[in-house]
Write a protein that holds these residues in place. Structure first.
Motif, PDB file in Angstrom:
ATOM      1  N   PRO A 403     -14.303  -6.634  18.735  1.00  0.00           N
ATOM      2  CA  PRO A 403     -14.129  -7.975  19.270  1.00  0.00           C
ATOM      3  C   PRO A 403     -15.470  -8.699  19.411  1.00  0.00           C
ATOM      4  O   PRO A 403     -16.401  -8.179  20.031  1.00  0.00           O
ATOM      5  CB  PRO A 403     -13.504  -7.714  20.640  1.00  0.00           C
ATOM      6  CG  PRO A 403     -13.948  -6.347  21.004  1.00  0.00           C
ATOM      7  CD  PRO A 403     -14.419  -5.630  19.788  1.00  0.00           C
ATOM      8  N   TYR A 404     -15.571  -9.846  18.820  1.00  0.00           N
ATOM      9  CA  TYR A 404     -16.785 -10.655  18.965  1.00  0.00           C
ATOM     10  C   TYR A 404     -16.494 -11.728  20.001  1.00  0.00           C
ATOM     11  O   TYR A 404     -15.518 -12.458  19.871  1.00  0.00           O
ATOM     12  CB  TYR A 404     -17.151 -11.354  17.661  1.00  0.00           C
ATOM     13  CG  TYR A 404     -17.666 -10.437  16.591  1.00  0.00           C
ATOM     14  CD1 TYR A 404     -19.020 -10.426  16.268  1.00  0.00           C
ATOM     15  CD2 TYR A 404     -16.822  -9.604  15.889  1.00  0.00           C
ATOM     16  CE1 TYR A 404     -19.506  -9.596  15.282  1.00  0.00           C
ATOM     17  CE2 TYR A 404     -17.294  -8.765  14.908  1.00  0.00           C
ATOM     18  CZ  TYR A 404     -18.646  -8.769  14.598  1.00  0.00           C
ATOM     19  OH  TYR A 404     -19.125  -7.939  13.620  1.00  0.00           O
ATOM     20  N   ILE A 405     -17.319 -11.811  21.020  1.00  0.00           N
ATOM     21  CA  ILE A 405     -17.119 -12.828  22.047  1.00  0.00           C
ATOM     22  C   ILE A 405     -18.387 -13.655  22.132  1.00  0.00           C
ATOM     23  O   ILE A 405     -19.463 -13.126  22.411  1.00  0.00           O
ATOM     24  CB  ILE A 405     -16.798 -12.171  23.409  1.00  0.00           C
ATOM     25  CG1 ILE A 405     -15.531 -11.335  23.286  1.00  0.00           C
ATOM     26  CG2 ILE A 405     -16.640 -13.225  24.494  1.00  0.00           C
ATOM     27  CD1 ILE A 405     -15.303 -10.386  24.429  1.00  0.00           C
ATOM     28  N   LYS A 413     -13.992 -19.317  30.649  1.00  0.00           N
ATOM     29  CA  LYS A 413     -13.717 -18.001  31.182  1.00  0.00           C
ATOM     30  C   LYS A 413     -13.066 -17.160  30.083  1.00  0.00           C
ATOM     31  O   LYS A 413     -12.046 -17.565  29.521  1.00  0.00           O
ATOM     32  CB  LYS A 413     -12.788 -18.122  32.388  1.00  0.00           C
ATOM     33  CG  LYS A 413     -12.781 -16.881  33.236  1.00  0.00           C
ATOM     34  CD  LYS A 413     -12.057 -17.137  34.530  1.00  0.00           C
ATOM     35  CE  LYS A 413     -11.812 -15.810  35.242  1.00  0.00           C
ATOM     36  NZ  LYS A 413     -10.985 -15.964  36.408  1.00  0.00           N
ATOM     37  N   VAL A 414     -13.676 -16.044  29.775  1.00  0.00           N
ATOM     38  CA  VAL A 414     -13.180 -15.208  28.686  1.00  0.00           C
ATOM     39  C   VAL A 414     -12.980 -13.791  29.204  1.00  0.00           C
ATOM     40  O   VAL A 414     -13.852 -13.239  29.865  1.00  0.00           O
ATOM     41  CB  VAL A 414     -14.191 -15.184  27.521  1.00  0.00           C
ATOM     42  CG1 VAL A 414     -13.707 -14.269  26.423  1.00  0.00           C
ATOM     43  CG2 VAL A 414     -14.416 -16.575  26.986  1.00  0.00           C
ATOM     44  N   GLU A 415     -11.837 -13.236  28.916  1.00  0.00           N
ATOM     45  CA  GLU A 415     -11.584 -11.860  29.332  1.00  0.00           C
ATOM     46  C   GLU A 415     -11.089 -11.057  28.142  1.00  0.00           C
ATOM     47  O   GLU A 415     -10.251 -11.539  27.375  1.00  0.00           O
ATOM     48  CB  GLU A 415     -10.517 -11.816  30.412  1.00  0.00           C
ATOM     49  CG  GLU A 415     -10.993 -12.315  31.760  1.00  0.00           C
ATOM     50  CD  GLU A 415      -9.822 -12.419  32.705  1.00  0.00           C
ATOM     51  OE1 GLU A 415      -9.578 -11.474  33.451  1.00  0.00           O
ATOM     52  OE2 GLU A 415      -9.150 -13.461  32.677  1.00  0.00           O
ATOM     53  N   HIS A 416     -11.579  -9.858  28.014  1.00  0.00           N
ATOM     54  CA  HIS A 416     -11.132  -9.009  26.915  1.00  0.00           C
ATOM     55  C   HIS A 416     -10.875  -7.606  27.458  1.00  0.00           C
ATOM     56  O   HIS A 416     -11.683  -7.074  28.207  1.00  0.00           O
ATOM     57  CB  HIS A 416     -12.205  -8.966  25.828  1.00  0.00           C
ATOM     58  CG  HIS A 416     -11.910  -7.962  24.760  1.00  0.00           C
ATOM     59  ND1 HIS A 416     -11.300  -8.303  23.587  1.00  0.00           N
ATOM     60  CD2 HIS A 416     -12.120  -6.636  24.703  1.00  0.00           C
ATOM     61  CE1 HIS A 416     -11.130  -7.213  22.853  1.00  0.00           C
ATOM     62  NE2 HIS A 416     -11.635  -6.185  23.511  1.00  0.00           N
ATOM     63  N   GLU A 417      -9.755  -7.040  27.056  1.00  0.00           N
ATOM     64  CA  GLU A 417      -9.455  -5.672  27.477  1.00  0.00           C
ATOM     65  C   GLU A 417      -8.979  -4.898  26.273  1.00  0.00           C
ATOM     66  O   GLU A 417      -8.261  -5.429  25.434  1.00  0.00           O
ATOM     67  CB  GLU A 417      -8.315  -5.662  28.497  1.00  0.00           C
ATOM     68  CG  GLU A 417      -8.700  -6.089  29.884  1.00  0.00           C
ATOM     69  CD  GLU A 417      -7.472  -6.215  30.761  1.00  0.00           C
ATOM     70  OE1 GLU A 417      -6.457  -5.588  30.448  1.00  0.00           O
ATOM     71  OE2 GLU A 417      -7.557  -6.958  31.743  1.00  0.00           O
ATOM     72  N   ALA A 418      -9.353  -3.649  26.186  1.00  0.00           N
ATOM     73  CA  ALA A 418      -8.831  -2.821  25.109  1.00  0.00           C
ATOM     74  C   ALA A 418      -8.632  -1.408  25.618  1.00  0.00           C
ATOM     75  O   ALA A 418      -9.421  -0.897  26.400  1.00  0.00           O
ATOM     76  CB  ALA A 418      -9.790  -2.813  23.928  1.00  0.00           C
ATOM     77  N   THR A 419      -7.562  -0.792  25.164  1.00  0.00           N
ATOM     78  CA  THR A 419      -7.335   0.594  25.535  1.00  0.00           C
ATOM     79  C   THR A 419      -6.858   1.358  24.308  1.00  0.00           C
ATOM     80  O   THR A 419      -6.371   0.776  23.354  1.00  0.00           O
ATOM     81  CB  THR A 419      -6.248   0.750  26.613  1.00  0.00           C
ATOM     82  OG1 THR A 419      -5.026   0.243  26.061  1.00  0.00           O
ATOM     83  CG2 THR A 419      -6.577   0.022  27.878  1.00  0.00           C
TER      84      THR A 419
ATOM     85  N   CYS B 368      -9.714   5.933  25.941  1.00  0.00           N
ATOM     86  CA  CYS B 368     -10.822   5.012  25.775  1.00  0.00           C
ATOM     87  C   CYS B 368     -10.394   3.626  26.220  1.00  0.00           C
ATOM     88  O   CYS B 368      -9.294   3.191  25.922  1.00  0.00           O
ATOM     89  CB  CYS B 368     -11.247   4.918  24.317  1.00  0.00           C
ATOM     90  SG  CYS B 368     -12.071   6.387  23.739  1.00  0.00           S
ATOM     91  N   ALA B 372     -14.405  -6.828  28.519  1.00  0.00           N
ATOM     92  CA  ALA B 372     -15.513  -7.769  28.536  1.00  0.00           C
ATOM     93  C   ALA B 372     -15.046  -9.008  29.257  1.00  0.00           C
ATOM     94  O   ALA B 372     -13.901  -9.407  29.124  1.00  0.00           O
ATOM     95  CB  ALA B 372     -15.934  -8.124  27.117  1.00  0.00           C
ATOM     96  N   VAL B 374     -16.553 -13.012  30.475  1.00  0.00           N
ATOM     97  CA  VAL B 374     -17.626 -13.997  30.541  1.00  0.00           C
ATOM     98  C   VAL B 374     -17.115 -15.141  31.397  1.00  0.00           C
ATOM     99  O   VAL B 374     -15.985 -15.590  31.210  1.00  0.00           O
ATOM    100  CB  VAL B 374     -17.976 -14.537  29.132  1.00  0.00           C
ATOM    101  CG1 VAL B 374     -19.144 -15.497  29.215  1.00  0.00           C
ATOM    102  CG2 VAL B 374     -18.265 -13.412  28.164  1.00  0.00           C
TER     103      VAL B 374
END
Lengths: 478, 434
Positions: A403-405, A413-419, B368, B372, B374
């Motif tokens: 993911p490129y942020i 406001k940016v939120e990223h989650e990965a599992t 895992c 992120a 911002v």
């Protein structure tokens, strides 16, 4: 557990067959005269030929992208036939006149035309090997002013609209495969929803690749004017071949003020056999432009097929308060490779985007999510939420997230989650303790995993998508 | 790394100028590194790994190798000394200062200059130096290795335990120079050491630090590595830390980035055995025109590894923070448990952040997760504090301080925590909340 799962995931491709229809094929190879010949066969105006040639000349200066997380032998672009059209080419007025062979093909796919046509509110623009064969419900759509026809028809009947919007979202030289498509695209769909019109039915197209070794270069253009709205469905299946086939489509969406476009895809091109022989290379450029204020573009995709998938349905959120959405399920098995995701480019104020991506990898496959969330300095109050979950089935597959942020505005406001997870022994044990056998348990777990995406699909597709996952992973999806 | 620009090449040449004599093994290592450094070029933004960090300003500088400058008075470095660390090695412009350094011996933990170790032919060097931080693809590590003459060697023998941190202080006193820094830490099985790597400057001029730290963590050993980058505001800081961790070993890395106009901190952690534990924490507190680029690579090459990572950036002015955190779980690294968080706070309109948490997973039985975020301070939180009678600016400072203090608090060396707290308070809004 692995034996059960292995059994479940080794379902053979059920849509593999070749329909024996005589085809009109251009000799293999790509040069200006092939492009002129395609253009001439389709009786195209001069400006479109010019568009193709410009794209071709630009394509010659470009190099094939190597950054995706996929590997494949080099493609010989001179060894592909860039045009094939089924014969006879005479226009058909009713379903009865459709080639019975063709109708049987669709019947084998489980979506007979008669049924499709009968399904309330679905118009099918059947694309069979690049040329539109028949279009239904055209009149009903025409009554409200919606234009829904094949691309080549639109070029002749609505040249001003095509000229205005073709290449406005994905420029001819956008990337290697988009440039190739712009040079040699054969047909596709065009859809125009005029001001204030809510399209009265779901629009759907069926893409098929039929002639062996003929790449398919579709071009889809959807324009929703001020206040208009449309839901568009695209489904793909392909017959079984040994040689790899290149599919480089371009889809452009334009949403003006307060317009909304929902684009759903179920993709089940032939993925190659368990040793990775054959299968489609699906290198697609899809992009939507939220040009107007309060506009909305929503992509939903269920990617289960293709030897290689390389696509990033994107939204450029230019208009203030515009909304972009991306819901994706990507399933890979055997030696399939998928590098897919989305790009959300926030330019307007208060723009919002949501990304929900679910990747399932099994066998020795390789499944990557690659996404970009870019907040430009002008995008005050922009908001993004991304969630990328991966599930691994078996210890020889892989799942990656890239993911490129990029944020250039502090009001955003940016939120990223990965599992990443697997189907746990404890989960299966829990199901077993409730008297549910492993097969059904796996099916329920997978269904739960992809639920967030499937609820976004239109009814008809939700059923088909469930069937596809079933084909790929299990005997029957509960 | 294909393209070369002449300016960039000049910069690499200045890094490589004047290699010194040493033992044969060292000469061979240097020669190999020199060969690579000459073959490689300075990366441009066209390289994926350097996409957001443009080294053009660096290649425009005309740096020369730092020579031993005038002796520095002990009072000049007094406010950087750490009372908790009895052992202190001070390098002034890359040259060891005997007068300012003090080495207190601890049973089983041997701390010495690399130059001395070369002279005595320490066997640890042959088996470790230049072998943990690969220079095959990195021109800066190659240049550092090619110019390798001095640095710090920390060698903890089996089950040795050093309670106090070992302070490696790199001071810059000259402008327009390149200074190299090199540290090698070898912790044998069961040993435990803490390294404090500290970069500071006594002037405001432009200079460049090229630092390489290699760490070998034995089975059941524990190495804690705290890095403070407090270089001058016009400095360039290029650093690579590489750690290799054996079975059940623990490596923790905490990096605080406050200084430098352009900084790049590479951290590469390789799991060399099962059951290892990594902790990687980072704080970048930048403003003005600063660029802080952190690139971490956690390589879970063996089963049963765990890793925890929290990276925070507080970006003010027109500063630019870059974070690229790559986690690789290799094919047989089952039961890996890895989490990573990238949290970014933008304090001004011109500030921007590029973050890329990256997961690559080739094993199925793993846990895992990465995340992120911002954004700016929550209006509700500011409002809450204001409702308690604080002014808006104090409220904002307090919240920003709280955001950063989370990482600072993990350092565990009281005097450093106090120093950094003060620095954070100063950056986040002055004395009002102090």
């Amino acid at each position: 557990m692995s034996a059960v799962l292995q059994n479940l995931i080794d379902q053979p491709y059920k849509h593999g067959f070749v329909t024996d229809i005589e085809s009109d094929v251009v000799p293999k190879g790509l040069n200006e005269s092939v492009i002129r010949s395609i253009s001439a066969r389709k009786n195209e105006p001069e400006w479109l030929l010019e568009f193709r040639l410009t794209a071709y000349r630009h394509w010659l200066t470009m190099t094939e992208p190597t950054w995706p997380n996929v590997t494949y032998p080099p493609i010989d672009f001179q060894d592909i036939s860039y045009y094939s059209a089924p014969k006879p080419k005479k226009k058909l007025a009713s379903m009865d006149e459709v080639d019975p062979e063709l109708l049987r093909t669709f019947e084998k796919l489980g979506v007979p035309m008669h049924e499709q046509a009968a399904l309330a509110g679905v118009a099918v623009d059947v694309i069979f090997d690049s040329v539109s064969v028949t279009t239904t419900y055209k009149k009903k759509l025409a009554d409200v002013g919606v234009i829904f026809c094949s691309f080549s028809e639109a070029v002749h009947e609505h040249p001003e609209l095509i000229r205005k919007y073709l290449g406005s979202v994905v420029p001819a030289g956008d990337n290697f495969y988009a440039a190739l498509n712009s040079a040699v695209f054969t047909d596709g769909s065009f859809c125009f929803i005029p001001k204030g019109v809510k399209c009265p039915m779901e629009l759907s197209t069926y893409f098929r690749i039929n002639t062996q070794e003929s790449g398919q270069f579709e071009r889809t253009l959807i324009v929703a004017e001020e206040g208009a709205s449309v839901s568009y469905l695209e489904g793909c299946t392909a017959p079984q071949f040994d040689t790899n086939q290149l599919h480089a489509a371009v889809v452009e969406l334009v949403a003006l003020d307060r317009a909304s476009i929902k684009y759903s895809t179920v993709q089940n091109w032939y993925a190659g056999d368990e040793n990775g022989v054959g299968g489609i290379y699906n290198f697609v450029t899809k992009r939507g432009l939220c040009q107007g204020v309060d506009s909305k573009i929503s992509w939903t995709q269920v990617e289960t097929g293709s030897a290689i998938t390389w696509k990033y349905p994107s939204c450029v959120l230019l208009g203030d308060n515009s909304v972009g959405e991306f819901y994706s399920v990507a399933l890979t098995n055997h030696l399939q490779q998928a590098d897919t995701g989305t790009k959300m480019v926030h330019i307007g104020k208060n723009t919002r985007s949501t990304i929900i991506s679910k990747g399932i990898s099994a066998g020795r496959s390789n499944n990557s999510y690659r996404g970009l969330v870019k907040i430009a300095a002008s995008a005050h109050g922009a908001r993004n939420f991304s969630q990328c979950d991966s599930m691994l089935i078996g210890d020889r597959c892989s799942a990656s997230t890239f993911p490129y942020i990029q944020v250039q505005n502090n009001g955003a406001k940016v939120e990223h989650e990965a599992t990443t997870s697997k189907i746990g022994e404890d989960q299966l044990f829990y199901f077993a303790s409730r008297g549910i056998d492993p097969e059904e348990a796996v099916s329920m777990i997978i269904n739960g995993f992809v639920k967030d995406v499937f609820t976004q699909l239109p009814m008809e597709f939700a059923v088909e998508a469930g069937r596809l996952l079933g084909l790929k992973l299990e005997g029957s999806v509960g | 790394m294909a393209e070369t620009t002449s300016g960039a090449r000049t910069f690499l040449d200045s890094l490589l100028a004047g290699a010194e004599a040493g033992s044969d093994a060292l000469k061979t290592l240097r020669a190999r590194a020199l060969e690579r450094a000459n073959a490689l070029s300075v990366p441009t933004t066209r390289h994926e790994e350097w996409r957001f960090t443009d080294l053009t300003p660096l290649s425009r500088m005309a740096f020369r190798q730092a020579t031993a400058g005038a002796a520095l008075d002990a009072s000049a470095i007094a406010h950087w000394t750490v009372p908790e660390a009895a052992t202190r090695l001070v390098f002034v412009d890359g040259h060891f200062s005997v007068a300012l350094s003090s080495i207190v011996s601890v049973d089983g933990v041997r701390v010495e200059r690399l130059a001395d170790a070369f002279a005595t032919g320490n066997a640890v060097l042959a088996s470790h130096l230049g072998q943990i931080a690969g220079f095959e693809h990195d021109p800066f590590v190659a240049a550092n290795t090619a110019r390798l003459a001095d640095g710090v060697l920390v060698h903890a023998t089996r089950n040795a335990f050093a309670a106090q941190p070992i302070h490696c202080l790199f001071v810059s006193t000259q402008a327009d120079v390149v200074q190299q820094a090199r540290v090698l830490v070898v912790a044998e099985d069961g040993a435990s050491v803490t390294i404090l790597e500290d970069h500071v400057a006594t002037h405001d001029g432009a200079y460049c630090v090229n630092a390489v730290v290699e760490i070998d963590v034995g089975a059941n050993a524990r190495v804690r590595h705290v890095k403070l980058q407090r270089d001058g505001k016009k400095a360039f800081h290029l650093a690579t830390t590489a750690a290799r961790v054996a079975r059940d070993g623990t490596y923790s890395n905490l990096a605080v980035t406050l200084g430098a106009r352009l900084s790049r901190n590479n951290v590469h952690v390789l799991q060399g055995g099962t059951g290892t534990h990594f902790e990687l924490d980072g704080l970048a507190l930048i403003d003005g025109r600063q660029l802080a680029d952190t690139r971490t690579f956690v390589d879970h090459a063996q089963p049963h590894g765990t890793s925890r990572q929290l990276h925070k950036c507080v970006v003010g002015g027109g500063a630019h923070a870059v974070f690229n955190g790559r986690i690789l779980v290799r094919e047989d690294a089952q039961k890996t448990d890895s989490t990573q968080e990238s949290r970014n706070l933008l304090l001004s309109e011109k500030a921007h952040v590029d973050t890329k948490p990256q997961l690559e997973i080739f094993a199925d039985d793993v846990k895992c997760a990465h995340g992120a975020a911002v954004g700016q301070l929550e209006a509700e939180e500011v409002f809450y504090l204001m409702s308690r009678g604080l002014s808006e600016s104090v409220s904002r400072s307090l919240l920003t301080y709280g955001f950063a203090a989370d990482i600072v608090g993990r350092i565990g060396i009281p005097s450093i925590v106090r120093q950094l707290d003060a620095a954070v308070v100063e950056r986040t809004g002055g004395q009002e909340i102090a």
